[in-house]
Design a protein around this motif. Structure first.
Motif, mmCIF file in Angstrom:
data_model
loop_
_atom_site.group_PDB
_atom_site.id
_atom_site.type_symbol
_atom_site.label_atom_id
_atom_site.label_comp_id
_atom_site.label_asym_id
_atom_site.label_seq_id
_atom_site.Cartn_x
_atom_site.Cartn_y
_atom_site.Cartn_z
ATOM 1 N N ALA A 129 46.407 9.552 129.525
ATOM 2 C CA ALA A 129 47.658 10.278 129.284
ATOM 3 C C ALA A 129 47.375 11.767 129.130
ATOM 4 N N VAL A 130 48.336 12.574 129.520
ATOM 5 C CA VAL A 130 48.225 14.014 129.280
ATOM 6 C C VAL A 130 48.715 14.272 127.856
ATOM 7 N N VAL A 131 47.834 14.890 127.067
ATOM 8 C CA VAL A 131 48.131 15.137 125.660
ATOM 9 C C VAL A 131 48.213 16.641 125.476
ATOM 10 N N SER A 132 49.130 17.091 124.644
ATOM 11 C CA SER A 132 49.197 18.533 124.416
ATOM 12 C C SER A 132 47.965 18.949 123.618
ATOM 13 N N ARG A 133 47.555 20.194 123.818
ATOM 14 C CA ARG A 133 46.302 20.631 123.223
ATOM 15 C C ARG A 133 46.396 20.732 121.706
ATOM 16 N N SER A 134 47.595 21.092 121.208
ATOM 17 C CA SER A 134 47.711 21.455 119.793
ATOM 18 C C SER A 134 47.206 20.406 118.792
ATOM 19 N N PRO A 135 47.477 19.111 118.966
ATOM 20 C CA PRO A 135 46.982 18.187 117.938
ATOM 21 C C PRO A 135 45.489 17.848 118.070
ATOM 22 N N THR A 136 44.856 18.313 119.147
ATOM 23 C CA THR A 136 43.502 17.831 119.430
ATOM 24 C C THR A 136 42.401 18.724 118.848
ATOM 25 N N GLY A 137 42.800 19.691 118.021
ATOM 26 C CA GLY A 137 41.814 20.622 117.478
ATOM 27 C C GLY A 137 40.882 20.012 116.439
ATOM 28 N N ASN A 138 41.348 18.984 115.759
ATOM 29 C CA ASN A 138 40.499 18.338 114.754
ATOM 30 C C ASN A 138 40.098 16.947 115.207
ATOM 31 N N GLU A 139 38.932 16.542 114.744
ATOM 32 C CA GLU A 139 38.403 15.214 115.039
ATOM 33 C C GLU A 139 39.484 14.120 114.988
ATOM 34 N N PRO A 140 39.535 13.270 116.005
ATOM 35 C CA PRO A 140 40.503 12.171 115.971
ATOM 36 C C PRO A 140 39.993 11.009 115.125
ATOM 37 N N ARG A 141 40.898 10.085 114.809
ATOM 38 C CA ARG A 141 40.459 8.797 114.266
ATOM 39 C C ARG A 141 40.232 7.885 115.460
ATOM 40 N N ILE A 142 39.146 7.147 115.414
ATOM 41 C CA ILE A 142 38.852 6.241 116.527
ATOM 42 C C ILE A 142 38.558 4.861 115.978
ATOM 43 N N GLY A 143 38.779 3.874 116.817
ATOM 44 C CA GLY A 143 38.489 2.512 116.382
ATOM 45 C C GLY A 143 38.773 1.534 117.495
ATOM 46 N N THR A 144 38.649 0.263 117.152
ATOM 47 C CA THR A 144 38.905 -0.790 118.131
ATOM 48 C C THR A 144 39.882 -1.804 117.525
ATOM 49 N N ALA A 145 40.584 -2.521 118.409
ATOM 50 C CA ALA A 145 41.582 -3.476 117.946
ATOM 51 C C ALA A 145 40.915 -4.710 117.325
ATOM 52 N N SER A 146 39.727 -5.073 117.832
ATOM 53 C CA SER A 146 39.000 -6.196 117.232
ATOM 54 C C SER A 146 37.784 -5.643 116.522
ATOM 55 N N ARG A 147 37.348 -6.390 115.535
ATOM 56 C CA ARG A 147 36.212 -5.909 114.765
ATOM 57 C C ARG A 147 34.937 -6.136 115.585
ATOM 58 N N LEU A 148 34.071 -5.127 115.590
ATOM 59 C CA LEU A 148 32.796 -5.213 116.298
ATOM 60 C C LEU A 148 31.745 -5.751 115.330
ATOM 61 N N ASN A 149 30.639 -6.225 115.892
ATOM 62 C CA ASN A 149 29.655 -6.874 115.008
ATOM 63 C C ASN A 149 28.411 -6.014 114.728
ATOM 64 N N GLY A 150 28.370 -4.796 115.265
ATOM 65 C CA GLY A 150 27.186 -3.955 115.044
ATOM 66 C C GLY A 150 27.198 -3.307 113.670
ATOM 67 N N SER A 151 26.063 -2.750 113.275
ATOM 68 C CA SER A 151 25.995 -2.125 111.954
ATOM 69 C C SER A 151 25.921 -0.597 112.052
ATOM 70 N N SER A 152 25.793 -0.048 113.271
ATOM 71 C CA SER A 152 25.851 1.404 113.395
ATOM 72 C C SER A 152 26.281 1.784 114.812
ATOM 73 N N TYR A 153 27.079 2.851 114.872
ATOM 74 C CA TYR A 153 27.660 3.277 116.147
ATOM 75 C C TYR A 153 27.585 4.784 116.304
ATOM 76 N N ALA A 154 27.666 5.212 117.560
ATOM 77 C CA ALA A 154 27.761 6.648 117.862
ATOM 78 C C ALA A 154 28.943 6.852 118.792
ATOM 79 N N VAL A 155 29.614 7.980 118.642
ATOM 80 C CA VAL A 155 30.670 8.336 119.591
ATOM 81 C C VAL A 155 30.240 9.591 120.335
#
Ligand SMILES: *[C@@H]1O[C@H](CO)[C@@H](O)[C@H](O)[C@H]1NC(C)=O
Ligand SMILES: *[C@@H]1O[C@H](CO)[C@@H](O)[C@H](O)[C@H]1NC(C)=O
Ligand SMILES: *[C@@H]1O[C@H](CO)[C@@H](O)[C@H](O)[C@H]1NC(C)=O
Ligand SMILES: *[C@@H]1O[C@H](CO)[C@@H](O)[C@H](O)[C@H]1NC(C)=O
Ligand SMILES: *[C@@H]1O[C@H](CO)[C@@H](O)[C@H](O)[C@H]1NC(C)=O
Ligand SMILES: *[C@@H]1O[C@H](CO)[C@@H](O)[C@H](O)[C@H]1NC(C)=O
Ligand SMILES: *[C@@H]1O[C@H](CO)[C@@H](O)[C@H](O)[C@H]1NC(C)=O
Length: 305
Positions: free
Chosen positions: A46-72
């Motif tokens: 999707a095309v998102v306006s720039r203004s809300p994207t200045g700060n780190e987003p919240r990210i996640g997944t709909a199902s729980r993952l089984n790992g103990s550490s992740y990188a984005v």
């Protein structure tokens, strides 16, 4: 828990149009990473306006993952070059040490509520590349795809983290996630992905040759914008300030007045130059270039981000 019927419908609808990496991007994944900027979903191209994207987003997944550490990793895959339509890549965010929440959070987004197991930085691990938001320049292409991938780094070795760190520090432009992950022995560990576009309204301008030294910004307080090379690494350029285009971007802190800012900049430049001439040994930073705003304007505008 019993949800009101309308809410259940919204939840179902909202989980349809999620992430995935853009066509041609490697490493590819069809698993959805949910990316949310304070209630604005930034999903699925999707095309998102720039203004809300200045700060780190919240990210996640709909199902729980089984790992103990992740990188984005967040990569702009549409950086303009001097030979359009050829493009390059730029790393915008690289955070390791993430863990996933054990309970789901309902994000109240503009497309309805979305239930997400959020990725959290509970250990306060310092980002390898601290987040800086989209800011596509008025060059070809005007629209940039900002791609996020979530990597399972469970049991990652410190050596592998160093490989990623060095790559992100030394090859911010031209960052190649596939090669870096493979070098860090993390090929095949991408568990979710997403992208969204931010578009410069245009019109396309030729590369600026404006060398005005008007300082409208401030001092870089953030090490990512300010990284020395080491005696073993490639020398780096000290990015001290920019003209107008970086003004609202995170790495730069606004000081109270232009005079104060200029003074701080010159002191800063001076101290870096002295650090160089102090000799020092071993891993003392070696600044190959110290530049001020106007000089950088051109270089940055020729890179875009
Ligand atoms: C974690 O989940 C992935 C994907 O569902 C699966 O391939 C893997 O075997 C699981 N690992 C463990 C340790 O359960
Ligand atoms: C979402 O909205 C519900 C209902 O208004 C509220 O209870 C909840 O705290 C909100 N969640 C977030 C993350 O804002
Ligand atoms: C991380 O930072 C937060 C906020 O500053 C603090 O409350 C928390 O205790 C820190 N956690 C760790 C593990 O240091
Ligand atoms: C997103 O950007 C890419 C690269 O410029 C472009 O090809 C694509 O059409 C854009 N998508 C939208 C929906 O504007
Ligand atoms: C990479 O950047 C981090 C801080 O962001 C710094 O601590 C580290 O020394 C840098 N490494 C290299 C190889 O430049
Ligand atoms: C150069 O930049 C300055 C400061 O942003 C601006 O005032 C001036 O109009 C620009 N000049 C040209 C020729 O674009
Ligand atoms: C930065 O400082 C200048 C000069 O004081 C001021 O005009 C401007 O509004 C400030 N910008 C922000 C984002 O605080």
């Amino acid at each position: 828990m019993i949800l009101p019927a309308y809410l259940a419908v919204l939840v179902t609808t909202a989980t349809v149009a999620m992430g995935k990496t853009p066509e041609g991007f490697k490493p590819a994944t069809n698993a959805d990473l949910i990316v949310d900027y304070s209630g604005i979903p930034a999903l699925n191209g999707a095309v998102v306006s720039r203004s809300p994207t200045g700060n780190e987003p919240r990210i996640g997944t709909a199902s729980r993952l089984n790992g103990s550490s992740y990188a984005v990793m967040m990569i702009d895959i549409d950086i303009p070059t001097n030979s359009p339509p050829q493009t390059n890549t730029l790393i915008h965010w690289l955070q390791t040490g993430l863990t996933q929440a054990t309970t789901a959070t309902t994000l109240n987004t503009t497309s309805g509520p979305v239930r997400v197991f959020l990725m959290e930085n509970r250990a306060n691990t310092t980002a390898i590349t601290p987040y800086f938001g989209p800011n596509p320049p008025a060059r070809i292409p005007l629209s940039h795809r900002y791609t996020q991938i979530l990597v399972d780094t469970t049991s990652i070795t410190t050596q592998a983290i160093e490989i990623i760190r060095t790559a992100a520090n030394t090859t911010r432009i031209g960052f190649n996630a596939e090669i870096v992950l493979s070098q860090a022995n993390l090929a095949g560990r991408v568990v979710a992905g997403n992208f969204y576009n931010v578009t410069n309204p245009g019109p396309v301008q030729s590369v600026a040759t404006n060398t005005s030294t008007t300082i409208t910004s401030g001092v870089a307080t953030n090490t990512a914008a300010f990284e020395p090379g080491t005696s073993t690494g490639r020398p780096a350029t000290a990015i001290i300030a920019t003209g107008s285009t970086f003004k609202e971007d995170k790495p730069f802190k606004n000081l109270s007045s232009t005079d104060e800012t200029k003074k701080a900049l010159h002191e800063c430049a001076h101290s870096i130059k002295s650090a160089n001439s102090n000799g020092g040994g071993g891993r003392r930073p070696q600044w190959s270039q110290v530049k001020l705003a106007g000089e950088l304007g051109q270089e940055y505008s020729s890179v875009g981000k």
